[in-house]
Each structure stands twice: as C-alpha cells, then as structure tokens.
Enzyme design. Sequence first.
Site: not given
Length: 496
Positions: A211, A429, A458
């Site tokens: 991320s 995602d 995710h």
Amino acid sequence: MRRTLSIAIIVAAVATVMVPGVSQAETPTAIKWSDCPADVAKGVPMPEGMQCGTLKVPLDHRDPDGKQIDIAVSRLASKKPEQRRGVLLTNPGGPSSGLGYPAFLVATGLPKSVLDSYDVIGFDPRGIGRSTPVTCDLTVAQLVDGNIPPYARNAADVAKRAAESKKLAEQCASSKTASMLPFLSTANTARDMDKIRAALGEEKASYAGASWGTHLGALYTTLFPDRSDRIVLDSNLDKGGWDYASDRLWSQGVEDRFPDFAKYVAANHREYGLGWTPAQVRSKYLELGARLDKKPVESPDGTFDGKLFRQITFGFLYGAPQMPVLASVWKSLDANQAPPPLPGGDDAAAGAENLVSGRYYIICNDSSWPKSLATYQRNVAIDRIKYPLFGAAGANVQPCAYWPKAIEKPVQVTDEGPSNVLMVQNLRDPATPLAGALGLRKAFGDRAVMVTADQGGHGVYPMGKNQCANHAVTQFLVKGERPARDYHCTAAAEPR
C-alpha cells in the site's frame, strides 16, 4: 455503531553465507536490542526471538548533526546463519505503525525460506507510534472521518468539508509538535530506512512494502539504488504516492471491487435479503445510501448516516473474510435497525489520533494538492456521476489543500537504477487500484516486473490465496529469480 469502531474502520481502512559489512564512509550506530513491548503485535502472537530497539536519526537529513529523533525498530533474526542473505526491511502501509509487522507477516504465512534468508525488520515511520509521535490535537469528531473524506451530496457539502479541512490543517500547523511538520515525508522516511540499514551493518537492504509502503519502497530505491537489493512492492500506489489523484482513484477501486461483494450477497440472498442478482445488490447500495442521507439510523453508540455507510462499505471491501460482516451491517440498516457492536473497535481505535495526524503530516508534505474550492466541487460533481458508488467521497477535500508549502520538491520515481523491483497487484483492489499500479510500473520502466493476480481485495503477499503470485514473490526474495516479463496469474493460479 460504536464511535471507536467507526474510527478504526475509517483509519484502517506487502543467499550469501557472509553478512555484508558497511563501507568505510559509514559508521553504524548500534541499536540496543531488548524484548519488544507486549502490545507491539496486537492481535497476533509475538514470534520467539523478536526484539525491539531505538535508533537516533536527524529530524532534518540536510543537517545530520542537528536535532535528532527516535525511530523505533524491530528485528526477527534468521535462525539459519548459513542461509542468511541479509536484512528485509518491511512496511505495512498506512502510513501506520510497522513495529509489529514482522509478527503479522509470520502469522499470515511468511514462508520459512524467507525467514531463514533474512533478518526481518519492522519500524514505526517518523512521527507515528513509538517514533517521536506527532499530533494535530484532533477531536473525536474529527477522527471519525479519518483520512477518508466524506461523501459529498452537493457543492455545499464540499464547502463544509473544505472549512473543516482548513481548520484541521491549522491545528496541525499550531500543535505542540508543529516544529516537526516540515520534516515528515515519505522521502525522509526512506532516508530513515537507509539509516536503519547502516545501523544494522548492511551494505544493501531488501524490502517488502504494501500500500503506502509501495511508495516508500519506490522512493527508497530511487534515492538509494546502489543500496537496494531485492525490492517487493505489493498493492501499488501510482508514481505520485498518496496524492489527490490517488484519492480519486478510490472511486475506480470501489467500482472494480464491488462486483465481488455483490456476487457474494446475491448468492446468499436467502440470508441477507439484499438482492437476487449483483445488479439488485448494487441498486440496494444506492438506495440505502440515499435513504440514510435523509434519515440516519440511530443507536446508543452512534449515528449511521449515508456518509458512514459508504465509508464502512469501502473499508470492508478490503478482504473477503469481511464480506459476511458487511452484508450483516447492510441487512440491519435495510431494516432500519442498528447493527450489533462489532468486535475489536476499541483496540483498533487506540492511538488513532496520532495515526491520523501522522498520516496528514506525511502525505500533505509529499505533493501539492489543489487549492481552489471550485476544483473540488467540479471534480466531486463529475465523479459522483462517473463513479456513483464512491466518487463523491474520493474527489472531496483533504486538509492537504491548506497545508504549508513543503520544503522539498517531491522525489520523482524514474527508470534509473538496477532491475531489482518486483511489483505484485490484485486486479480488483479498492484502495490501490490496478490503474495506479500501472502508472508506477510505467515510471519504473525496465527496473520493474509486475505480476497481477485475478483476485480482489487489498494485499497480495503472503496472505493472498493466489499461489501463483505468492510463489513469484518467494522465489524472488529467496533465490533472486524474478520473472523475465510481466505476467498474469489467473484465479486458478496459473500464469499467463
């Protein structure tokens, strides 16, 4: 919904035998290791032998002898010195605390071959957790929005959010930790990582980040290409990191991911009663959002309005195990009843003020955000139509619009450096959509190879179910075998 739980959801809302030494130009600063605090790895077991320590780094890396700050570091050392390659720096994204991340990686299945090959290193980014924490003096009401702007029904909602964002930015700039504000950024966090590398006595460092951690890793290998060993970037932000364009991409991400949830709910219509088909489930979302905008559902623990409904839906699209919980929330709200309290809210919300404040300090310094209210009002109006599920939230205002001018220009990711980057990315995602990953992949050029996985959610490695994608990461970290080209892993985990 308990207020603390809503905060938690919205805030939360990856071999040489010899140990390399350091160059003559670097004298490592020793980290004194001791047992980690018991609360470092909340929710997962503490691995045997995991240690924690503190490293001093310059607040301003341009002034190495100036004011120093503390960076909290953890280490899970390899138990196989004959197989040990070096160190694997890690980051879970956020920006959030990463001190306990090695424990999380072990709990979610990091292969033994990786644990044998590296000392796995975690750390709290500067300003967050135990690394000289910062504050914006946020109230509980300000924390409810976290770092996700609320859904704006009209231009007046955008103006209201703008006023709130300006006040929040002013609070950050006048808080007791405001002197640190100019120096918190992803680039300076990457420089801290290089100080960690040097303190550990390593000529190079490998890295695995997810991320926001992909932007951190991208900047690290951009700033320090010759000190980068094997770089894994999981669930990727675009080349600009967490900027306004990234916020707007959430809307595309929700559109990409929502069909997975809609299929699950439709397949279980007899349990949830929310629609026999995915199209009916999508219509139910729009209906519930509009209904809760006009008539929120009250409970002793909070108010379920349309804003909170959309934010919770966004957060619970992150992982498949959350789908039954989300469907149950919808079912209660559809019956005009407050959902039962969900477990873990109080613990997850602990430290939320520092977490949200630290994120603002970092992301707002990283890039220039639009200053014009009219720009946000226009973009919200466009994205509300283009992306009806979440567009009017993703395009809304952040405090970054009113942030002081950064002291450093953003570091640009380029194709200059060794070909040692492996990107892994889910097709669907919600938080870091494929569209952003493709932008970073293009910026890296021949430096990177990207493996995509036909799955939603995710995060790919190591918790993902796609063994094809997981295998690619493990082979790269352990053996240095990186795919020769970009490839795709189907849902059946076969590369093509």
